[in-house]
Design a protein around this motif. Structure first.
Motif, PDB file in Angstrom:
ATOM      1  N   VAL A  11      28.877 -82.776 -20.550  1.00  0.00           N
ATOM      2  CA  VAL A  11      27.623 -83.501 -20.319  1.00  0.00           C
ATOM      3  C   VAL A  11      27.885 -84.872 -19.708  1.00  0.00           C
ATOM      4  O   VAL A  11      27.016 -85.748 -19.750  1.00  0.00           O
ATOM      5  N   ILE A  52      20.488 -81.838 -20.537  1.00  0.00           N
ATOM      6  CA  ILE A  52      21.357 -81.564 -21.680  1.00  0.00           C
ATOM      7  C   ILE A  52      20.706 -80.542 -22.605  1.00  0.00           C
ATOM      8  O   ILE A  52      21.371 -79.619 -23.105  1.00  0.00           O
ATOM      9  N   GLU A 108      23.388 -89.936 -22.850  1.00  0.00           N
ATOM     10  CA  GLU A 108      23.948 -88.597 -23.022  1.00  0.00           C
ATOM     11  C   GLU A 108      24.479 -88.361 -24.443  1.00  0.00           C
ATOM     12  O   GLU A 108      24.102 -87.357 -25.074  1.00  0.00           O
ATOM     13  N   VAL A 135      22.840 -85.610 -27.068  1.00  0.00           N
ATOM     14  CA  VAL A 135      23.658 -84.532 -27.634  1.00  0.00           C
ATOM     15  C   VAL A 135      23.574 -84.527 -29.154  1.00  0.00           C
ATOM     16  O   VAL A 135      23.344 -83.484 -29.786  1.00  0.00           O
TER      17      VAL A 135
END
Length: 300
Positions: A77, A138, A164, A168
């Motif tokens: 990612v 994502i 990011e 996640v």
């Protein structure tokens, strides 16, 4: 139509819109839970700053687990600097699609890979996205990719504590924890402390810290040189009361392995660096096995 009726219509439309949004969010949440249901252990690889070899650690962790027979997924990612396809030598292999699902690219029988780098038409193409767009991508990589049954999903995040990693951790409910990568010098250790604090704020367990580029042994004379110092990662781990997973030496073979798309733990398994990785992976695996045993004993 009088003013009262107009107000009532506006209120009704607003209420209906909120109900539709709530149903959409619920549908997305169910899809995500179903996609991740058959993944036993989800591990996030983080670093406080760039240039510490985080992606190399993620790749060698995933490959080592797959070589031990564990069904493993590797998700990249790092949307602005995806390096996983290069490190694994799978550039140019486009993911297939079937039944509205994206098929991850198989590196081997036991390792599947997904990265935005596999979707770019040109290696030099820049990804220019803001936070909401990145969160959406994502989420798609987690919910719309056909990961199937996995023992491990390793997620390679970009450095820092921005959009990011935040997305996640929010999306990976019940993640096993984070492996945090640092180098020994003070500037890296200062930033990695922030990663530890970030994990604690997000209630994500820290599996441990890896000290990468820790010492260099001259291949000609055998003399050891601490180019980036040595031992700082262990001291920081002790100071912050988190596990220390080991030291990975600075090794020119690691650079060649990355450029050639041949992970060190697979192609140079007898090297001291690969053995250091193997020891680190064994520690991570043992923690996950202990969690599995505890869950069985508690009847979960």
């Amino acid at each position: 139509m009088n003013g009262t009726q107009q107000s009532e219509n506006v209120a009704q439309k607003s209420c209906n819109s909120k109900q539709v949004e709530e149903l959409h969010r619920l549908k997305e949440q169910i899809e995500l839970q179903e996609a991740l249901f058959n993944i036993k252990h989800k591990i996030v690889v983080l670093s406080g700053k760039g240039g510490v070899g985080k992606s190399s650690v993620a790749v060698n962790l995933a490959v080592a687990l797959s070589l031990s027979g564990k069904k493993t997924g590797l998700l990249d990612v790092d949307l602005h600097g995806p390096s996983i396809p290069t490190l694994l030598g799978i550039e140019g292999r486009l993911p297939a699609t079937a039944a509205a699902r994206i098929e991850p690219v198989p590196y081997s029988d036991t390792l599947k890979v997904m990265s935005v780098g596999l979707l770019l038409r040109d290696r030099a193409e820049a990804v220019v996205w803001r936070g909401p767009a990145k969160h959406g991508v994502i989420r798609q990589f987690l919910a719309a990719v056909a990961w199937g049954d996995l023992d491990y999903l390793i997620v390679d995040c970009p450095p820092g504590t921005g959009d990011e990693p935040l997305s996640v951790i929010q999306l990976l409910e019940g993640a096993e924890g984070a492996v945090i990568v640092t180098t020994p010098q003070d500037v890296a250790l200062t930033d990695v402390r922030k990663s530890v604090t970030f994990c604690r704020q997000m209630k994500l367990p820290v599996i441990g810290v890896v000290e990468n580029m820790s010492g260099f042994v001259c291949p000609h004379c055998g003399e050891g040189i601490d180019i980036f110092k040595s031992g700082g990662g262990r001291l920081m781990a002790d100071e912050m009361n988190i596990p220390f997973l080991g030291r990975i030496p600075l090794d020119p073979a690691m650079v060649r392995a990355g450029d050639e798309g041949e992970p060190l733990v697979e192609y140079r398994a007898d090297s001291p660096t690969a053995q250091a990785f193997a020891a680190m992976v064994a520690t991570v695996s043992a923690r996950c096995d202990a969690a599995d045993n505890a869950a069985r004993e508690s009847g979960q």
